[in-house]
Design a protein around this motif. Structure first.
Motif, PDB file in Angstrom:
ATOM      1  N   GLY A   1      -0.164  -4.346   2.964  1.00 41.54           N
ATOM      2  CA  GLY A   1      -0.429  -4.756   1.586  1.00 41.54           C
ATOM      3  C   GLY A   1      -0.990  -6.154   1.574  1.00 41.54           C
TER       4      GLY A   1
ATOM      5  N   ILE B   1      -3.516   2.858  -5.266  1.00 39.09           N
ATOM      6  CA  ILE B   1      -3.536   2.464  -3.855  1.00 39.09           C
ATOM      7  C   ILE B   1      -2.307   1.649  -3.477  1.00 39.09           C
ATOM      8  CG2 ILE B   1      -4.842   1.141  -2.111  1.00 39.09           C
ATOM      9  CD1 ILE B   1      -6.237   3.728  -3.110  1.00 39.09           C
ATOM     10  N   ALA B   2      -1.761   0.875  -4.434  1.00 41.15           N
ATOM     11  CA  ALA B   2      -0.664  -0.033  -4.109  1.00 41.15           C
ATOM     12  C   ALA B   2       0.363  -0.075  -5.233  1.00 41.15           C
ATOM     13  CB  ALA B   2      -1.209  -1.437  -3.855  1.00 41.15           C
TER      14      ALA B   2
ATOM     15  N   ARG C   1      -4.078 -10.683   3.127  1.00 45.16           N
ATOM     16  CA  ARG C   1      -3.407  -9.495   3.668  1.00 45.16           C
ATOM     17  C   ARG C   1      -2.072  -9.869   4.290  1.00 45.16           C
ATOM     18  NH1 ARG C   1      -8.436  -6.973   7.158  1.00 45.16           N
ATOM     19  NH2 ARG C   1      -9.667  -6.327   5.369  1.00 45.16           N
TER      20      ARG C   1
ATOM     21  N   VAL D   1      -7.489   2.526   1.246  1.00 45.71           N
ATOM     22  CA  VAL D   1      -7.586   1.099   0.921  1.00 45.71           C
ATOM     23  C   VAL D   1      -9.020   0.627   1.126  1.00 45.71           C
ATOM     24  CG1 VAL D   1      -6.835  -1.230   1.595  1.00 45.71           C
ATOM     25  CG2 VAL D   1      -5.157   0.648   1.496  1.00 45.71           C
TER      26      VAL D   1
ATOM     27  N   TYR E   1       0.832  -1.200   0.000  1.00 46.88           N
ATOM     28  CA  TYR E   1       0.000   0.000   0.000  1.00 46.88           C
ATOM     29  C   TYR E   1       0.867   1.250   0.000  1.00 46.88           C
ATOM     30  CZ  TYR E   1      -3.712  -3.222   1.505  1.00 46.88           C
ATOM     31  OH  TYR E   1      -4.602  -4.251   1.611  1.00 46.88           O
TER      32      TYR E   1
ATOM     33  N   LEU F   1      -4.692   3.419   5.017  1.00 47.42           N
ATOM     34  CA  LEU F   1      -5.702   2.357   5.082  1.00 47.42           C
ATOM     35  C   LEU F   1      -7.116   2.886   4.829  1.00 47.42           C
ATOM     36  CD1 LEU F   1      -4.450   0.046   7.971  1.00 47.42           C
ATOM     37  CD2 LEU F   1      -4.444  -0.388   5.511  1.00 47.42           C
TER      38      LEU F   1
ATOM     39  N   PHE G   1      -7.186  -1.334  -6.915  1.00 44.10           N
ATOM     40  CA  PHE G   1      -6.050  -0.805  -6.164  1.00 44.10           C
ATOM     41  C   PHE G   1      -4.999  -0.242  -7.125  1.00 44.10           C
ATOM     42  CE2 PHE G   1      -6.455  -3.559  -2.053  1.00 44.10           C
ATOM     43  CZ  PHE G   1      -7.614  -2.885  -1.717  1.00 44.10           C
TER      44      PHE G   1
ATOM     45  N   LYS H   1      -1.011   4.243  -0.075  1.00 43.09           N
ATOM     46  CA  LYS H   1      -2.006   5.176   0.437  1.00 43.09           C
ATOM     47  C   LYS H   1      -2.429   4.710   1.831  1.00 43.09           C
ATOM     48  CE  LYS H   1      -2.644   7.820  -3.268  1.00 43.09           C
ATOM     49  NZ  LYS H   1      -3.750   8.076  -4.142  1.00 43.09           N
TER      50      LYS H   1
END
Length: 95
Positions: free
Chosen positions: A46, A73-74, A40, A15, A8, A12, A68, A10
Motif C-alpha cells: 500500500g 484497489i485499496a 509506497r 494496482v 491494497y 499488484l 484506487f 487487489k
C-alpha cells in the motif's frame, strides 16, 4: 493534519493499471497544498499520504477522487493528529 494509510486489497497487477491515474490525483492535491508527503510502503502492500486538511470530511472528499478508491484497489485508514513539534522547514504547513 492526517495520515492516510492505504492498504491494497487487489493484486499488484490491478494496482499498476491505475497507477498513472493515481499519480495524477496525487499531483492535483499537491498542487492545492493538501498533500505534503506520500510514498509506497515497503514491502509494497500500500502507501501513505500526509495530508493537510481542515477536517475529516475534507479528507474523505479528497480520497473519494482517488482512482484506487473509485476502483476498489485499496482500503483507507485515517489518523488525525496535531503537530506540536516539527522541523523548521515544516512550519509553513502548520500555519
Amino acid at each position: 493534519m492526517f495520515i492516510v494509510n492505504l492498504t491494497y486489497i487487489k493484486p499488484l497487477e490491478e494496482v499498476e493499471k491505475y497507477l498513472a491515474e493515481h499519480i495524477t490525483f496525487l499531483n492535483k492535491y499537491y498542487g492545492r497544498g493538501n498533500f505534503i508527503c506520500s510514498g509506497r510502503k515497503n514491502p509494497r502492500t500500500g502507501g501513505v499520504i500526509i495530508c493537510n486538511a481542515k477536517n475529516m470530511e475534507e479528507v474523505n472528499e479528497i480520497i473519494s477522487e482517488d482512482p484506487f478508491y473509485e476502483n476498489g484497489i485499496a482500503n483507507y485508514d485515517l489518523l488525525e493528529f496535531y503537530p506540536t513539534k516539527y522541523a523548521e522547514d515544516f512550519k509553513s504547513f502548520i500555519e
